[in-house]
Design a protein around this motif. Structure first.
Motif, short mmCIF file in Angstrom:
data_model
loop_
_atom_site.label_atom_id
_atom_site.label_comp_id
_atom_site.label_asym_id
_atom_site.label_seq_id
_atom_site.Cartn_x
_atom_site.Cartn_y
_atom_site.Cartn_z
N GLU A 163 119.26 55.99 97.93
CA GLU A 163 119.31 56.71 96.66
C GLU A 163 120.69 57.33 96.44
O GLU A 163 121.21 57.34 95.32
CB GLU A 163 118.22 57.78 96.65
N GLU A 164 121.28 57.85 97.51
CA GLU A 164 122.61 58.43 97.40
C GLU A 164 123.64 57.37 97.02
O GLU A 164 124.58 57.64 96.25
CB GLU A 164 123.00 59.08 98.72
N LYS A 165 123.44 56.16 97.53
CA LYS A 165 124.37 55.07 97.23
C LYS A 165 124.26 54.61 95.79
O LYS A 165 125.23 54.09 95.22
CB LYS A 165 124.09 53.90 98.18
N ASP A 166 123.08 54.80 95.18
CA ASP A 166 122.84 54.33 93.82
C ASP A 166 122.92 55.47 92.80
O ASP A 166 122.31 55.40 91.74
CB ASP A 166 121.47 53.67 93.73
N SER A 167 123.67 56.53 93.13
CA SER A 167 123.77 57.67 92.21
C SER A 167 125.12 58.35 92.39
O SER A 167 125.85 58.08 93.35
CB SER A 167 122.64 58.67 92.48
N VAL A 168 125.43 59.25 91.47
CA VAL A 168 126.63 60.06 91.59
C VAL A 168 126.30 61.44 91.02
O VAL A 168 125.75 61.57 89.93
CB VAL A 168 127.84 59.44 90.85
N VAL A 169 126.62 62.47 91.81
CA VAL A 169 126.42 63.85 91.38
C VAL A 169 127.76 64.38 90.88
O VAL A 169 128.77 64.33 91.61
CB VAL A 169 125.90 64.72 92.55
N ILE A 170 127.78 64.88 89.66
CA ILE A 170 129.03 65.33 89.04
C ILE A 170 128.94 66.84 88.82
O ILE A 170 128.07 67.30 88.08
CB ILE A 170 129.29 64.63 87.70
N VAL A 171 129.83 67.59 89.47
CA VAL A 171 129.92 69.02 89.26
C VAL A 171 131.08 69.27 88.30
O VAL A 171 132.22 68.92 88.59
CB VAL A 171 130.16 69.77 90.59
N SER A 172 130.76 69.86 87.17
CA SER A 172 131.79 70.16 86.16
C SER A 172 132.09 71.65 86.17
O SER A 172 131.21 72.47 85.86
CB SER A 172 131.29 69.73 84.77
N VAL A 173 133.32 72.00 86.54
CA VAL A 173 133.73 73.40 86.56
C VAL A 173 134.26 73.74 85.16
O VAL A 173 135.35 73.34 84.78
CB VAL A 173 134.81 73.65 87.63
N ALA A 174 133.44 74.47 84.42
CA ALA A 174 133.79 74.81 83.03
C ALA A 174 134.28 76.24 82.97
O ALA A 174 133.75 77.07 82.23
CB ALA A 174 132.57 74.61 82.13
N ASP A 175 135.29 76.53 83.77
CA ASP A 175 135.80 77.90 83.88
C ASP A 175 137.32 77.84 83.98
O ASP A 175 137.87 77.05 84.74
CB ASP A 175 135.22 78.57 85.12
N SER A 176 137.98 78.68 83.21
CA SER A 176 139.45 78.66 83.18
C SER A 176 140.09 79.40 84.35
O SER A 176 141.30 79.35 84.50
CB SER A 176 139.94 79.26 81.86
N HIS A 177 139.30 80.07 85.15
CA HIS A 177 139.85 80.82 86.29
C HIS A 177 140.11 79.86 87.45
O HIS A 177 139.16 79.27 88.00
CB HIS A 177 138.90 81.93 86.72
N GLY A 178 141.38 79.73 87.81
CA GLY A 178 141.73 78.82 88.90
C GLY A 178 141.13 79.20 90.23
O GLY A 178 140.82 78.34 91.06
N ASP A 179 140.93 80.49 90.46
CA ASP A 179 140.36 80.93 91.73
C ASP A 179 138.95 80.39 91.91
O ASP A 179 138.56 80.00 93.01
CB ASP A 179 140.35 82.46 91.81
#
Length: 376
Positions: A163-179
Motif C-alpha cells: 500500500e505504501e508503494k502504491d501511494s504518496v503522502v503529501i504534507v503541505s506547509v502553508a505557513d510563511s514562518h521559516g522556523d
C-alpha cells in the motif's frame, strides 16, 4: 718651393684626418647615445613586462580564489539543501504538469500573472507519480502545540508495504514562518527516513505570494476579520494542495494535521472503493467531520477547486463541499426527498469512520475545539 708643397700636403692630410676623426667621434657618440637609449627602452620594456606578468599572476590568483569561493558556496548551498531540500533533478515534466493544473489560480488571482512560475516549493520529494492514492495533509504553525508527528505516525505506519508503494503522502506547509517549515522538515527527515527515501512521503511549501494581499492585511485586523481571513486561507491551502496532488494519483484523500487513523484504514479504503456498487459517486466520506477523510477521483478535482475558488470568501470549505453536492445533484424542480437520496448516492459514507479528530488547539491561534467523530 718643394718643401712648402710637402708641408701643405701634410697639413691637408692632417686636416682631413682630424675632420674624419671628429666625424667618427661624433658618430660613435651618437651610436653610443642610441645604444644607451635602446638599453633604457629595453629596461623599461622588461619592467613593463614584469609588471604585466605580476598583474596577470595576481589576476589568476584572484580568479582562482573567486572560483574556489564559488565552489565552496555551491557546496554549502548543497549541504543546506541536503538537510532541508530533496529535489529530484528529473522532475521537469512533473513541474510542467502541475504548473498547468495550477494555471487556474491566475484566473481567480490576477496578481499571480506577474509571477514567473506558480508552483509550490518542493522541500522533500522524489517525484512519485502514477500511484492509486495521494493523501494530502495541510499544516500550519499552532504555536506550542503540534499534532503532525502523531498524525503522520498513524497514517504511514498503518499501511502495508504494498500500500505504501502504491501511494504518496503529501504534507503541505502553508505557513510563511521559516522556523516552522524547518521544524517540520527536521521532524520528518528524522522520524520518517524510510518513507522519505522511498518517495512515499513528500513535503511542499506554499509561497506567501500565492495569497491575495487582502489575506495578509486581514491577519492584522480584529478577531472577526482574523477568523474570516483564516477560513479563506484554509480554502486556498487545500486548493493548492489538491492541484499539486492531482496528476500524481487516481484518487485523492483529504486529511488534516490533527487526526489519527484506524488500524488497517488503508486496506479498508482500498476494499471499499474496489467493491462499491455504483460508479456514480463524487465523494466518499471516511469521516463525518469537516473536510477530514474525504476521497475524490483526481479527475474531479479541477471542477471542485474551481468551485472553491469562486466562493472561498463566502463560506468555510466543508460548507462549500455541501454546496457543490447540492448544486450538482439537486434539481429545484424535484422533491427535497429525491434530492436527499440523490446526494447519498453521489456522496457515499463509509461506516464506521476511519479517522478521528484529536486536535484541541486550532490552527487559528487562541481557538480551542473539541470535535469528535461519534462514528469512529
Amino acid at each position: 718651393m718643394r718643401s712648402k708643397r710637402v708641408n701643405l700636403l701634410i697639413c691637408l692630410i692632417a686636416f682631413v684626418l682630424f675632420t674624419f676623426s671628429c666625424f667618427c667621434i661624433s658618430r660613435m657618440t651618437q651610436i653610443s647615445n642610441q645604444l644607451t637609449n635602446c638599453r633604457n627602452h629595453m629596461s623599461e620594456f622588461k619592467e613593463t613586462m614584469q609588471h604585466l606578468k605580476n598583474r596577470a599572476e595576481n589576476s589568476r590568483q584572484e580568479l582562482m580564489e573567486a572560483f574556489n569561493q564559488m565552489k565552496n558556496d555551491i557546496t554549502n548551498r548543497e549541504k543546506v539543501s541536503g538537510s532541508l531540500v530533496e529535489k529530484k533533478v528529473n522532475t521537469t515534466n512533473q513541474n510542467e504538469t502541475v504548473s498547468n493544473t495550477l494555471e487556474d489560480l491566475k484566473f481567480f488571482f490576477p496578481h499571480l500573472n506577474k509571477a514567473d512560475s506558480i508552483y509550490p516549493d518542493i522541500i522533500i520529494g522524489k517525484g512519485r507519480r502514477d500511484v492509486s492514492f495521494a493523501l494530502g495533509i495541510s499544516t500550519v504553525d499552532r504555536g506550542n502545540h503540534s499534532y503532525l508527528k502523531q498524525t503522520l505516525t498513524s497514517v504511514v505506519s498503518r499501511m502495508t508495504p504494498a500500500e505504501e508503494k502504491d501511494s504518496v503522502v503529501i504534507v503541505s506547509v502553508a505557513d510563511s514562518h521559516g522556523d516552522y517549515l524547518n521544524s517540520v522538515v527536521n521532524m520528518i527527515t528524522k522520524k520518517f527516513k524510510r518513507q522519505v527515501k522511498s518517495g512515499s512521503l513528500e513535503v511542499i511549501a506554499i509561497p506567501a505570494f500565492f495569497y491575495p494581499e487582502t489575506l495578509h492585511v486581514n491577519q492584522l485586523a480584529d478577531d472577526s476579520e482574523k477568523l474570516e481571513s483564516w477560513r479563506m486561507k484554509q480554502v486556498l491551502d487545500f486548493c493548492v494542495l489538491m492541484l499539486y496532488a492531482q496528476p500524481k494519483a487516481m484518487y485523492y484523500l483529504q486529511l488534516e494535521d490533527d487526526i489519527i487513523a484506524k488500524q488497517m484504514y488503508f486496506t479498508k479504503i482500498v476494499d471499499f472503493v474496489r467493491n462499491i456498487t455504483s460508479n456514480d459517486w463524487f465523494c466518499i466520506e471516511f469521516s463525518v467531520l469537516g473536510f477530514i477523510g474525504k476521497l475524490f477521483r483526481s479527475e474531479d478535482l479541477t471542477d471542485l477547486v474551481r468551485f472553491f475558488l469562486m466562493f472561498y470568501k463566502d463560506k468555510p470549505i466543508d460548507s462549500l463541499l455541501s454546496e457543490i453536492f447540492h448544486l450538482k445533484m439537486c434539481d429545484t424542480r424535484k422533491h427535497p426527498v429525491t434530492c436527499k437520496q440523490r446526494k447519498k448516492q453521489i456522496c457515499v459514507r463509509h461506516n464506521p469512520s476511519l479517522f478521528q479528530h484529536v486536535g484541541i488547539h486550532s490552527s487559528l491561534l487562541g481557538k480551542e475545539q473539541y470535535f469528535k467523530d461519534i462514528y469512529y
